[in-house]
Structure formats: C-alpha cells, structure tokens
Design an enzyme around this catalytic site. Structure first.
Site, short mmCIF file in Angstrom:
data_model
loop_
_atom_site.label_atom_id
_atom_site.label_comp_id
_atom_site.label_asym_id
_atom_site.label_seq_id
_atom_site.Cartn_x
_atom_site.Cartn_y
_atom_site.Cartn_z
N ARG A 1 0.84 -1.20 0.00
CA ARG A 1 0.00 0.00 0.00
C ARG A 1 0.88 1.26 0.00
NH1 ARG A 1 -0.56 4.76 2.57
NH2 ARG A 1 -0.04 3.74 4.53
N ASP A 2 1.51 1.56 1.13
CA ASP A 2 2.28 2.81 1.23
C ASP A 2 3.45 2.78 0.26
OD1 ASP A 2 2.82 5.31 2.21
OD2 ASP A 2 3.41 4.68 4.21
N HIS B 1 5.32 4.49 12.65
CA HIS B 1 5.32 4.44 11.17
C HIS B 1 6.25 5.56 10.71
CE1 HIS B 1 2.94 4.16 7.20
NE2 HIS B 1 3.56 5.32 7.07
N HIS C 1 8.90 7.19 8.11
CA HIS C 1 9.53 7.26 6.79
C HIS C 1 11.00 7.60 6.99
CE1 HIS C 1 6.02 6.90 3.99
NE2 HIS C 1 5.41 7.02 5.15
N CYS D 1 4.57 9.43 -0.17
CA CYS D 1 3.14 9.76 -0.15
C CYS D 1 2.88 10.75 -1.28
CB CYS D 1 2.75 10.36 1.20
SG CYS D 1 1.03 10.90 1.23
N ASN E 1 8.98 4.24 3.51
CA ASN E 1 9.05 3.81 4.90
C ASN E 1 10.41 3.18 5.16
OD1 ASN E 1 5.93 3.43 4.36
ND2 ASN E 1 6.28 3.64 6.54
P1 HMG Z 1 -13.44 13.95 -2.58
O1 HMG Z 1 -13.14 14.23 -4.02
O2 HMG Z 1 -13.59 15.09 -1.66
O3 HMG Z 1 -14.64 12.90 -2.39
O4 HMG Z 1 -12.23 13.02 -2.06
P2 HMG Z 1 -16.20 13.03 -2.55
O5 HMG Z 1 -16.80 12.37 -1.34
O6 HMG Z 1 -16.59 14.45 -2.86
O7 HMG Z 1 -16.49 12.12 -3.83
C1 HMG Z 1 -16.00 12.47 -5.10
C2 HMG Z 1 -15.87 11.24 -5.96
O8 HMG Z 1 -14.96 10.32 -5.35
C3 HMG Z 1 -17.18 10.49 -6.17
O9 HMG Z 1 -17.11 9.91 -7.46
C4 HMG Z 1 -17.10 9.37 -5.16
O10 HMG Z 1 -17.83 8.24 -5.55
C5 HMG Z 1 -15.61 9.06 -5.17
P3 HMG Z 1 -17.84 10.59 -8.73
O11 HMG Z 1 -19.29 10.66 -8.34
O12 HMG Z 1 -17.21 11.96 -8.88
O13 HMG Z 1 -17.51 9.64 -9.84
N1 HMG Z 1 -15.16 8.46 -3.89
C6 HMG Z 1 -14.55 7.26 -3.81
N2 HMG Z 1 -14.18 6.36 -4.74
C7 HMG Z 1 -13.59 5.23 -4.30
N3 HMG Z 1 -13.32 4.97 -2.99
C8 HMG Z 1 -13.67 5.85 -2.04
C9 HMG Z 1 -14.32 7.05 -2.44
N4 HMG Z 1 -14.78 8.11 -1.75
C10 HMG Z 1 -15.30 8.96 -2.66
N5 HMG Z 1 -13.39 5.57 -0.77
C11 HMG Z 1 -11.39 11.31 -0.62
C12 HMG Z 1 -12.17 12.60 -0.71
C13 HMG Z 1 -11.09 11.07 0.84
C14 HMG Z 1 -12.21 10.18 -1.20
C15 HMG Z 1 -10.07 11.47 -1.44
O14 HMG Z 1 -9.42 12.62 -1.01
C16 HMG Z 1 -9.14 10.30 -1.28
O15 HMG Z 1 -9.42 9.20 -1.74
N6 HMG Z 1 -7.97 10.51 -0.61
C17 HMG Z 1 -7.03 9.45 -0.36
C18 HMG Z 1 -5.65 9.95 -0.47
C19 HMG Z 1 -4.65 8.87 -0.15
O16 HMG Z 1 -4.93 7.69 -0.30
N7 HMG Z 1 -3.45 9.28 0.30
C20 HMG Z 1 -2.40 8.37 0.59
C21 HMG Z 1 -2.63 7.61 1.86
S1 HMG Z 1 -2.30 8.54 3.36
C22 HMG Z 1 -0.65 8.27 3.64
O17 HMG Z 1 0.04 7.78 2.78
C23 HMG Z 1 -0.11 8.53 5.00
C24 HMG Z 1 0.07 7.26 5.82
O18 HMG Z 1 0.97 6.36 5.16
C25 HMG Z 1 0.62 7.57 7.20
C26 HMG Z 1 1.88 8.44 7.18
O19 HMG Z 1 2.83 8.16 6.46
O20 HMG Z 1 1.85 9.41 7.95
C27 HMG Z 1 -1.26 6.54 6.03
MG MG Z 2 3.17 6.49 5.22
#
Ligand code: HMG
Ligand code: MG
Length: 300
Positions: free
Chosen positions: A15-16, A207, A209, A240, A249
C-alpha cells in the site's frame, strides 16, 4: 527500560510502498509481492487502499488485490479506508481490518483527503460504528506527527489530541506517521510521550519514513519507550503522493536486522525478505532502497 522480547512488524509496502509509483504496477505483481512477504514470515500486511482512484490511481485495483490475496493461518491484512464508501467496498471484498487516516496538520489533511481534521474525524465515526457491527477492527493513523510538508512544525500535544479522539472513537490501535521522515529520536520521544498520556503505549504503532535516514534510530527510541509494533516497507518502497519529497518507509529488512541484533523476535526470515526486496526492486526497475538488500546479509 527493558526492551520487548517480541515485536509485531507490519509490512505496508503493497500500500504505502506502491501508492506513489508513477507507472501502473500490475495486480499480479502486487499479489506476488504479498505472497512473498507472507512466505518470508510477515503476519501483518497492509495490502491496499480503498480510496478514490482519481486521487490515487495506483490503488484502483484494491478490491481485486484484497479478494485474491492468499489466505494463510495467522496472516492478517489491513486496508486503508478514508470514508464509509471505502469501508463498504473493503467489506464487500472481505476486509477484516481497516485503517482510517487523520492528520495532525490542517494543510496536510486538506491536501490528502480534501477536508479539515474535524471533518475527517466526523467521517470516521460512521466507519467505526459500521466496523464494530461487522466485527472489523479499525486502526487510526495520525500523519505528520513530527512535521508537515506544508506547515513545518507540528506540536506533540496536537498529535496527542488527534490520537485521543481516534482512540475514544473506537480505534483499537493508533499509528503514528512521520509522513515526511523529519523526526529524530528526540522529537519522536516527545511525540510518543505526549500520546502515551492518552493512549496505552501497547496500542501504539510507529510508522517512520526514512527520508533523512533516521527511521531505525526512531524505532530504537520508540522501543525504549515500550512501543512494540512498527510499520515498515520491504526494500524501503514508497512515499506519499501528497507529501512532496517524502521517501519510503523504513525498509523492513533494516528493521528485522536491528531486531535480530537486539535479540528481539519478529518471526521473519531475513534472507527470504532480502530476496523479496531484490525481486520487487527488479520488477520496478531499480535497486532496493536499503544497503542491506543491495549488499546482502552480513554473516557474523
Ligand atoms: P473527494 O473528491 O472530496 O470525495 O475526495 P467526494 O466524497 O466528494 O467524492 C467524489 C468522488 O470520489 C465520487 O465519485 C465518489 O464516488 C468518489 P464521482 O461521483 O465523482 O464519480 N469516492 C470514492 N471512490 C472510491 N473509494 C472511495 C471514495 N470516496 C469517494 N473511498 C477522498 C475525498 C477522501 C475520497 C479522497 O481525497 C481520497 O481518496 N484521498 C485518499 C488519499 C490517499 O490515499 N493518500 C495516501 C494515503 S495517506 C498516507 O500515505 C499517510 C500514511 O501512510 C501515514 C503516514 O505516512 O503518515 C497513512
Ligand atoms: Mg506512510
């Protein structure tokens, strides 16, 4: 302080590690990576993320990956879910453990999930409730615990506040993310100390990096404070998409090597893990991040 006799290592590489790859990684490669990690003895793997494919295209095959991931006794998968829509998709694909992810910095919260910290916490409430009804465990990430790519300094009491909110909501474990790898043993100690005032230390996951090569030192500092669960990523994969400049990581093989040297059990076979690091490096067309995987395991 006595160090723990055993630690739990969670490989978040599928994933990450892969979420930031520019070229699409075929689903079959992701599945082989997961199988190889399981063969090397990993018992906890963060398999994928049920996030918007527009935001993170690399995770668009989340359901396919989780459905086809090998089932073995004692092997647990976690998947990321940002909202109820993600949770429902994850459940439909068979998820037994999910992770919600909040941030300790407003700017990162907006860039990563298009909402404020308070809105993110509100989004998680129905996820935690639905998970409880379905018997699914939820862990809660706090990102940017040691610094934010947009705001710089992040205060340990801000981290503790979010950790507390997630824990009170029903998250069973709290995962402290040094998203951009700026922490040092001194700052990580301050964060763990602040959070441990609100969440039992045996529920904390580190966690870290490895952007500045500090992650192993940060793990050691956390071990000394009683933390016994760590995320890591085979071959040091990752970064990220919403944290410019962040590297992967800490490499799982580096953490296993550290634990072996300290006489702490992990259940992981280091040579097999190193072979996996080299294999995924070859698939992605670059050498693994860790010197250990590039050079091989030293024999003492
Ligand atoms: P948004 O655009 O504000 O969402 O995104 P929305 O609720 O307004 O919906 C817009 C569209 O997205 C719609 O589709 C929804 O169906 C779809 P449309 O009608 O336009 O075709 N949608 C989804 N589709 C699939 N799965 C879903 C979903 N939710 C809505 N779950 C949202 C808001 C949160 C969805 C978006 O910003 C997002 O997906 N963000 C994820 C970003 C991400 O994955 N970042 C990396 C992970 S975090 C990280 O790496 C840090 C970590 O490792 C820890 C660390 O290192 O500190 C965890
Ligand atoms: Mg991370």
């Amino acid at each position: 302080m006595t160090l723990p006799a055993r630690v739990k290592l969670i490989d978040v590489g599928p994933r990450d590690g892969l979420q930031n790859e520019k070229q699409p990684v075929p689903t079959a490669i992701k599945l082989e990576l997961i199988a190889r990690l399981a063969d090397a003895g990993l018992s906890a793997i963060e398999a994928t993320a049920f996030v918007s494919p527009r935001w993170v295209p690399q995770m668009a095959d989340a359901a396919e990956v989780l459905r086809a991931a090998p089932h073995r006794p004692g092997l647990a998968y976690t998947v990321l879910v940002p909202n109820l829509q993600g949770f429902e998709a994850a459940r439909a694909a068979g998820a037994r453990e999910v992770a919600v992810f909040a941030a300790a910095s407003e700017s990162f919260s907006r860039k990563n999930t298009n909402c404020s910290i308070a809105e993110a916490l509100e989004r998680f409430r129905p996820v935690v409730a639905a998970a409880r009804d379905a018997g699914v465990a939820v862990k809660g990430y706090v990102s940017c615990v040691a610094g934010c790519p947009y705001e710089g300094e992040v205060r340990p009491d801000a981290v503790a506040g979010i950790a507390r909110a997630l824990f009170d909501m029903g998250c069973v474990e709290i995962d402290l993310g040094d998203t951009i790898g700026v922490g040092t043993p001194a700052s990580i100690r301050r964060v763990v100390e602040a959070v441990a005032g609100h969440v039992p230390v045996d529920r904390l996951i580190g966690h870290y990096h490895d952007t500045y090569g500090m992650a192993v030192a940060n793990i050691y500092a956390s071990l000394e404070m009683g933390v016994a669960m760590f995320d890591c990523s085979v071959a040091g994969l990752g970064g990220c998409p919403y944290a410019p400049g962040a590297s992967g990581n800490v490499a799982t093989e580096d953490v296993v090597y550290l634990m072996q040297g300290l006489g702490i059990a992990t259940g992981i076979d280091l040579p097999r893990l190193v072979a996996t690091a080299r294999w995924i490096g070859a698939q992605l067309g670059r050498p693994p991040q860790s010197a250990l995987a590039r050079a091989g395991v030293a024999v003492h």
